[in-house]
Scaffold this motif. Structure first.
Motif, PDB file in Angstrom:
ATOM      1  N   UNK B 366       0.826  -1.211   0.000  1.00  0.00           N
ATOM      2  CA  UNK B 366       0.000   0.000   0.000  1.00  0.00           C
ATOM      3  C   UNK B 366       0.859   1.260   0.000  1.00  0.00           C
ATOM      4  N   UNK B 377      -6.645  -5.955  -3.464  1.00  0.00           N
ATOM      5  CA  UNK B 377      -7.635  -6.285  -2.439  1.00  0.00           C
ATOM      6  C   UNK B 377      -8.975  -6.586  -3.078  1.00  0.00           C
ATOM      7  N   UNK B 381     -10.847  -9.995  -2.549  1.00  0.00           N
ATOM      8  CA  UNK B 381     -12.182  -9.989  -1.955  1.00  0.00           C
ATOM      9  C   UNK B 381     -13.157 -10.700  -2.881  1.00  0.00           C
ATOM     10  N   UNK B 386     -16.807 -12.010  -1.340  1.00  0.00           N
ATOM     11  CA  UNK B 386     -17.507 -10.994  -0.549  1.00  0.00           C
ATOM     12  C   UNK B 386     -18.057  -9.927  -1.489  1.00  0.00           C
ATOM     13  N   UNK B 426      -7.243 -12.890   2.877  1.00  0.00           N
ATOM     14  CA  UNK B 426      -7.016 -11.706   3.708  1.00  0.00           C
ATOM     15  C   UNK B 426      -5.603 -11.691   4.283  1.00  0.00           C
ATOM     16  N   UNK B 427      -4.950 -12.847   4.267  1.00  0.00           N
ATOM     17  CA  UNK B 427      -3.552 -12.870   4.692  1.00  0.00           C
ATOM     18  C   UNK B 427      -2.696 -11.996   3.781  1.00  0.00           C
ATOM     19  N   UNK B 429      -3.932  -9.500   1.996  1.00  0.00           N
ATOM     20  CA  UNK B 429      -4.381  -8.129   2.253  1.00  0.00           C
ATOM     21  C   UNK B 429      -3.686  -7.580   3.505  1.00  0.00           C
ATOM     22  N   UNK B 430      -3.561  -8.439   4.492  1.00  0.00           N
ATOM     23  CA  UNK B 430      -2.864  -8.041   5.716  1.00  0.00           C
ATOM     24  C   UNK B 430      -1.444  -7.589   5.401  1.00  0.00           C
ATOM     25  N   UNK B 432      -0.303  -6.401   2.673  1.00  0.00           N
ATOM     26  CA  UNK B 432      -0.249  -5.177   1.891  1.00  0.00           C
ATOM     27  C   UNK B 432      -0.561  -3.946   2.729  1.00  0.00           C
ATOM     28  N   UNK B 433      -1.504  -4.088   3.652  1.00  0.00           N
ATOM     29  CA  UNK B 433      -1.983  -2.892   4.357  1.00  0.00           C
ATOM     30  C   UNK B 433      -1.473  -2.769   5.786  1.00  0.00           C
TER      31      UNK B 433
END
Lengths: 510, 483
Positions: B366, B377, B381, B386, B426-427, B429-430, B432-433
């Motif tokens: 990010x 993301x 997602x 989702x 989401x791992x 995503x975690x 990245x952010x």
């Protein structure tokens, strides 16, 4: 009246979020003002809705409906509307979120993202309260998940990653059960109407389930199973023992404003879903399970309070008190009396303001003292009299001091359960008495906590720390003011919810 | 009817693509073997888009001697595949810039020939043409997997792929030969019309034939328990080739699976529907659970692809009407192409930039490139299912379909495994952010071709999530297969 007012209301924050994203991240103040401006505008719009709400009418107002997706065997509609149940929660959402945005002005890291997520979250929450198509409701419900995941995971405390994943998986599982239940409800509804009509509209489904063309399609076993599934789905969000374990982690790790929104609004989505879909569509099942629900409510009250009593961390204490207070909602709703149902909705709104205020106070104090451990505080009323005063006021409201909203809510809820019909809840009186013990426990843990934090000897470390800043008065006065307003003039709320409450209660024949 | 009377114009897109592919191949030779030749890539993209345009404007439906059919099914699939390959080439253009040991012209021509194979496959109503298309795709893929010839892993991938893929082809051919033995024809339509009687007369031989084909196709679309090769091959192949295999090859496999099973074996659905359901369940469970333990992002995507193949099998098992099943699969296929290729574009950029394929190479993305992190993301997602994403709508449709077909258990497995998948998607995503960039923290700039791929796929992924009715309305009014 503005056409499609509800659509404007729901998507205004999202548009604000998009706008925030276009601003270079260095211009923090522009971003902050833009976010606050969007939120205030949304708040004003929601007050328009409130003002335009016709109090005398049962059922949905300001409805909007457009065909949306055609899956061949499944038609979805974009349908919005408000009634007495969603109206107060809608305004609660705009108020709490707006004040939470004012409360986050001190956020320094990744400001742009933060406000974009918060505004996106606002759209999700507003959408949940106005969506009438269950699929759309589900969509908005899920939409709140992702912003909260990011907010906890990025701006949270030390164990933020753990907390955000726990939040994601728990509420994700809850949503899965919900989705399953919705689809089942849809199909059985279609079957019950002899395939003449199929709908995802909650209001229409309630009518269909009350008067099916083919009653054999809706067996009691099916309806009971459906109700249990819906109950579990929303129990996670509410949260109801034993599905509550994500909440303390999420609350403790979340940044202040997120805790305010979490306690103030997100939990209410669970209660709203339970009342609207569980109680609204399957009232006879809700009545069948009334005793169980009431008992779970009492467990929530007592268990939450007992856990709050032993906490050493102030924020955890407030988190467990939320669990305890949500028990009152269950208790009131399970009574199936007008007073009880009113109490439940009052409690939702009241707790929204009070819990948000409590979390704000804990955050404000933590920012100054760098500790949340109760034993390390003490004498705050000397070093920060204004903050300590507001915290005390919030605690009093939470305990249920007359004149504040907590009192009205608890009074109504307990009146309801005491007056519950013995056929519905055989041991209503006993349950009510045990539940009422919770009030004493609440008083005990909150007053004890206040005594240990605000009074007593002042810790020298905290000499000369800054008292409330001007910006902090906005959420403090705002939240306390609304609690006071409802406490002194409950009519302002009951006026709006009354017809809906009567309608809800009348569904099981009085 | 002699071959000359047939309506050969139905084959225009294929003929054009074959010509263009040969032309590009020749051009590449004429300009020397080595050196950077980005124009070859651009020409290939143009060739693919021209072909896609030809497929789109082709209003006629019909067949050439019942061997080569053009119907809605083949046309839509062709467009999806052609656009998918064009996107893959967009990704490859960045990759070949970074890797000098890859002969660009060859890579692109192989991709075009593989695409031609897919186009033949989805249009064929005859076992022989179908097999030729399949082998054209497979053999090109084997070569592409081994394209980084000085890297052990790439060579290993190619060898593994050729041996196992060859075995799978043999299984398919063996299964087909049984059918030929019984009916004396290779026409799927002919087989389809006889299948019920055949099954009544020779149940075991028909079942054997079916079983062999299930095994063979199972390999090609990497579903459990025939999935073991996929992670190794995907990990070792050059990243754009991995994207090609996970998206194009897999969807092509699904296309012929649908064609063969519904046209040829549709009459005895009761015999194999349940087997597909079991395979779908196993694939969803094993794919998602093993993905949890992966730290190499390409392996993770391989298991994610296995899991996604499981979701795609569900509508086949939960058959209500053929048109509905194809609509659902087609919608999810489009969603899958977009979200997976978008993710692969970013994966290619990030892994080539950091030189590592570990998930941690995404840390702090990010800070380095907000746009790419947000886009990634959105893809993840969508893969997790989702809202608001094409993946969600697709999955919801599959899910609802399974319930209305009274396959609640399969729907429940699907939803539970989807939630398991939150954890690994989401791992990333975690990383990245929520993590700081490690090592190189400079801004990550995507070249034009790559960022175009990301933007296009992002628009479709989110757009189809918010406004899916553009496709769903179109699909629900379509009669997919001409036979």
């Amino acid at each position: 009246m503005i056409p499609n007012l509800l659509t404007w209301l729901v998507f205004l924050p999202l548009a604000g979020a998009a706008l925030v994203l276009t601003i270079p991240k260095e211009n923090k103040n522009v971003i902050r003002s833009l976010a606050a401006g969007t939120a205030v505008l949304t708040l004003i719009l929601s007050l328009f809705v409130w003002a335009g709400f016709d109090r005398g009418v049962t059922g949905i107002q300001m409805g909007e409906s457009y065909p949306w997706i055609d899956f061949g065997f499944l038609q979805l509609h974009y349908e919005l509307g408000v009634d007495g149940l969603s109206m107060p929660l809608l305004v609660l959402t705009t108020i709490v979120t707006t004040l939470a945005i004012f409360a986050s002005m001190r956020i320094q890291e990744r400001v742009k993202e933060y406000f974009a997520w918060t505004l996106a979250l606002m759209t999700g929450m507003l959408g949940v309260f106005v969506a009438l198509d269950m699929f759309l409701f589900f969509l908005f419900f899920e939409l709140t998940l992702i912003p909260m995941f990011f907010i906890i995971g990025i701006w949270g405390g030390k164990q933020r990653e753990y907390a955000s994943f726990k939040f994601l998986l728990y509420t994700g599982l809850g949503s899965a059960v919900m989705f399953l239940a919705f689809i089942a409800m849809y199909y059985k509804g279609t079957e019950a109407m002899l395939f003449q009509e199929s709908t995802f509209n909650m209001i229409r489904l309630a009518e269909i389930y009350a008067n099916p063309l083919n009653p054999e399609a809706l067996t009691n076993t099916f309806k009971a199973g459906l109700f249990i599934a819906i109950f579990i789905a929303f129990a996670v969000k509410l949260p109801i023992f034993p599905f509550h374990t994500w909440l303390p982690n999420a609350h403790v790790e979340a940044p202040t404003a997120a805790s305010m929104i979490l306690a103030g609004v997100l939990l209410k989505m669970g209660a709203y879903g339970l009342l609207r879909i569980g109680f609204g569509i399957l009232p006879d099942q809700a009545a069948n399970f009334a005793t169980l629900i009431a008992i779970l409510g009492v467990i929530n009250i007592i268990y939450g309070a007992c856990l709050a009593l032993v906490q050493t961390d102030l924020k955890k204490l407030v988190a467990y008190s939320s669990i305890s207070h949500m028990g009152i909602v269950l208790l009131g709703a399970a009574s199936f009396t007008e007073a009880g149902m009113q109490g439940a909705i009052f409690q939702l709104v009241s707790h929204g303001f009070i819990a948000a205020l409590l979390f704000f106070m804990v955050g404000a104090i933590y920012e100054r003292t760098k500790t949340r451990t109760i034993s390390e505080m003490g004498g705050l009323s000397k070093s920060v009299p204004v903050l300590a005063g507001f915290m005390l006021a919030a605690a009093m409201a939470s305990v249920g001091l007359p004149g504040l909203s907590g009192f009205v809510s608890e009074l109504l809820a307990f009146l309801g359960i005491f007056g519950a019909s013995p056929e519905l809840i055989p041991a209503a009186k006993a349950i009510a008495v045990i539940g009422a013990l919770g009030i004493i426990l609440t008083a005990a843990y909150l007053l004890w906590a206040m005594q240990r934090t605000t009074f007593g000897k002042m810790n020298e470390k905290y000499n000369g720390i800054q008292d409330a800043r001007p910006m902090e008065y906005i959420p403090m006065i705002g939240l306390l003011g609304f609690s006071l307003l409802i406490g002194i003039y409950p009519h302002i709320l009951s006026d709006v919810i009354n017809t809906t409450v009567i309608d809800l209660v009348s569904r099981i024949g009085g | 009817m002699s071959a000359f009377d047939a309506n050969w114009s139905l084959m225009t897109p294929e003929i054009v693509l074959a010509t263009l592919a040969l032309l590009i191949f020749t051009l590449d030779f004429m300009t020397g073997v080595k050196g950077k030749k980005p124009f070859v890539g651009r020409l290939s993209i143009i060739a693919l888009l021209v072909t896609a345009g030809l497929v789109l404007i082709q209003r006629e439906t019909g067949s050439i001697a019942d061997i080569f059919i053009v119907d809605s099914f083949s046309s839509v699939f062709k467009v999806v595949i052609l656009i998918g390959v064009a996107l893959v080439i967009g990704i490859s253009m960045y990759y070949v810039e970074k890797n000098d040991d890859i002969y660009q012209g060859e890579l692109y021509s192989l991709m075009l020939f593989a695409t031609l194979g897919v186009m033949l496959m989805v249009s064929s109503a005859d076992l022989i043409t179908l097999f030729i298309g399949l082998e054209l795709l497979s053999i090109s893929s084997y070569c592409m997997a081994g394209f980084k010839k000085y890297k052990k892993k790439s060579t290993e991938a190619a060898i593994k792929y050729i041996i196992l893929g060859g075995t799978a082809s043999a299984f398919i051919l063996y299964g087909m030969s049984f059918m030929y033995g019984l009916t004396g024809t290779t026409s799927l339509v002919e087989i389809g019309s006889q299948i019920s009687a055949l099954f009544a007369a020779n149940p075991y031989i028909v079942l054997m034939s079916l079983l062999f084909m299930v095994v063979g196709f199972g390999f090609k679309i990497s579903v459990v328990p025939f999935h073991m090769w996929a992670p190794d091959v995907y990990e070792g192949s050059p990243t754009p080739v991995t994207a090609f295999l996970t998206v194009v090859s897999k969807l092509a496999g699904f296309a012929i699976l649908l064609r063969v099973f519904f046209v040829g074996f549709g009459g005895i659905f009761d015999e194999w529907g349940f087997v597909i359901a079991i395979i779908a369940a196993l694939t969803m469970i094993i794919g998602n659970v093993i993905a949890l333990t992966q730290s190499n992002v390409k392996r993770l995507m391989a298991y994610s692809g296995i899991a996604q193949a499981g979701y795609l099998l569900v509508p086949i098992a939960a058959l209500i009407t053929l048109d509905l099943t194809v609509s659902i699969i087609m919608f999810y296929a489009i969603a899958y192409v977009m979200m997976t290729l978008g993710a692969f574009a970013i994966i290619t950029l990030v892994t080539e930039n950091s030189g590592s394929e570990d998930i941690s190479s995404f840390s702090g993305l990010y800070q380095r490139s907000p746009y790419l992190a947000i886009a990634m993301s959105a893809f993840l997602i969508s893969l997790a299912g989702l809202p608001i994403s094409a993946g969600f709508v697709g999955k919801a449709w599959i899910f609802v379909n399974a319930i209305s077909a009274d396959m609640l258990w399969l729907a429940v497995i699907m939803i539970v495994t989807s939630i398991i998948s939150f954890f690994y998607y989401f791992g990333i995503i975690k990383q990245m952010f929520m993590r700081q960039p490690k090592g190189d923290a400079t801004e990550l700039k995507a070249p034009f071709a790559l960022s175009s791929v990301v933007t296009i796929t992002l628009i479709v992924t989110v757009g189809l999530g918010a406004l899916p009715f553009f496709l769903t309305n179109l699909f629900s009014g379509l009669q997919w297969m001409a036979f």
